[in-house]
Design an enzyme around this catalytic site. Structure first.
Site, mmCIF file in Angstrom:
data_model
loop_
_atom_site.group_PDB
_atom_site.id
_atom_site.type_symbol
_atom_site.label_atom_id
_atom_site.label_comp_id
_atom_site.label_asym_id
_atom_site.label_seq_id
_atom_site.Cartn_x
_atom_site.Cartn_y
_atom_site.Cartn_z
ATOM 1 N N HIS A 20 0.917 -1.122 0.081
ATOM 2 C CA HIS A 20 0.036 0.092 0.063
ATOM 3 C C HIS A 20 0.872 1.286 -0.005
ATOM 4 O O HIS A 20 0.664 2.087 -0.799
ATOM 5 C CB HIS A 20 -0.966 0.086 1.367
ATOM 6 C CG HIS A 20 -1.950 -1.143 1.500
ATOM 7 N ND1 HIS A 20 -1.984 -1.753 2.505
ATOM 8 C CD2 HIS A 20 -2.933 -1.504 0.404
ATOM 9 C CE1 HIS A 20 -3.095 -2.673 2.348
ATOM 10 N NE2 HIS A 20 -3.399 -2.467 1.002
ATOM 11 N N LYS A 44 -17.849 -6.832 7.671
ATOM 12 C CA LYS A 44 -16.358 -7.277 7.711
ATOM 13 C C LYS A 44 -15.840 -6.984 8.976
ATOM 14 O O LYS A 44 -16.047 -5.636 9.546
ATOM 15 C CB LYS A 44 -15.513 -6.507 6.501
ATOM 16 C CG LYS A 44 -14.191 -7.224 6.554
ATOM 17 C CD LYS A 44 -13.278 -6.560 4.976
ATOM 18 C CE LYS A 44 -12.137 -6.984 5.166
ATOM 19 N NZ LYS A 44 -11.287 -6.313 4.028
ATOM 20 N N ARG A 93 -1.661 -6.573 -7.978
ATOM 21 C CA ARG A 93 -0.285 -7.714 -7.455
ATOM 22 C C ARG A 93 -0.189 -8.654 -8.656
ATOM 23 O O ARG A 93 0.947 -9.192 -9.067
ATOM 24 C CB ARG A 93 -0.416 -8.292 -6.335
ATOM 25 C CG ARG A 93 -0.433 -7.253 -5.185
ATOM 26 C CD ARG A 93 -0.870 -7.975 -3.886
ATOM 27 N NE ARG A 93 -2.302 -8.475 -3.987
ATOM 28 C CZ ARG A 93 -3.045 -9.160 -3.163
ATOM 29 N NH1 ARG A 93 -2.624 -9.730 -2.379
ATOM 30 N NH2 ARG A 93 -4.282 -9.529 -3.405
ATOM 31 N N SER A 131 -2.960 -7.751 2.970
ATOM 32 C CA SER A 131 -3.369 -7.548 4.501
ATOM 33 C C SER A 131 -3.833 -8.632 5.281
ATOM 34 O O SER A 131 -3.744 -9.018 6.557
ATOM 35 C CB SER A 131 -4.492 -6.384 4.471
ATOM 36 O OG SER A 131 -4.020 -5.010 4.110
#
Length: 158
Positions: A20, A44, A93, A131
């Site tokens: 990030h 979440k 990614r 993460s």
């Protein structure tokens, strides 16, 4: 008069990673202001409290006055519209990220065609983790310092 170029970098940042950080730092010369926007998702469950995540992001970018940290609880494109941002920043990614992010970008474009999504490829050294990966390592008591910005630390619970 030129309009200020504001980009929103949305995410949960639970926690912020070196990936990030790298994406934001590489976007700095391209935009007048970068808002790292923590999305609040009631569905979440976060590992780290919102205030902690805000503080980590502020500390990570404290030397960069054009980087701001905010929270939002609506669609990203609606938040962009409210903040006058014409761009959404996303890091990619791999091909899986690309397909996922591409679909979101297409929907966002249907909702608010004036807002563009900007993709930056992550650096190879950051492509293997996210993460969720960092949370799992923390959960089992291992050191995560090589995955998070140098400005912050996460104490392991084990």
């Amino acid at each position: 008069m030129n309009e200020k170029k504001i980009i929103i970098f949305p995410g949960s940042f639970d926690p912020i990673t070196k990936g990030h950080e790298s994406v934001v730092l590489r976007a700095l010369p391209l935009f007048d202001e970068i808002i790292v926007a923590i999305g609040e998702n009631a569905q979440k469950k976060s590992m780290f409290p919102l205030e902690q995540r805000i503080n980590w992001i502020k500390k990570t970018f404290e030397k960069y006055p054009t980087v701001k940290v905010e929270c939002f609880d609506c669609l990203t494109v609606d938040y962009c519209h409210k903040r006058g941002a014409k761009y959404i920043l996303r890091g990619l990614r791999n091909a899986v990220d690309y397909e996922y992010e591409r679909n979101i970008a297409l929907v966002n474009n249907d909702l608010r065609p004036e807002i563009e999504t900007v993709f930056l490829l992550t650096k190879p050294e950051h492509a293997s983790f996210n993460s969720s990966f960092v949370r799992e390592i923390v959960k089992y008591g291992h050191d995560v310092s090589k995955f998070i910005p140098d400005a912050i630390s996460i104490k392991n619970e084990k």
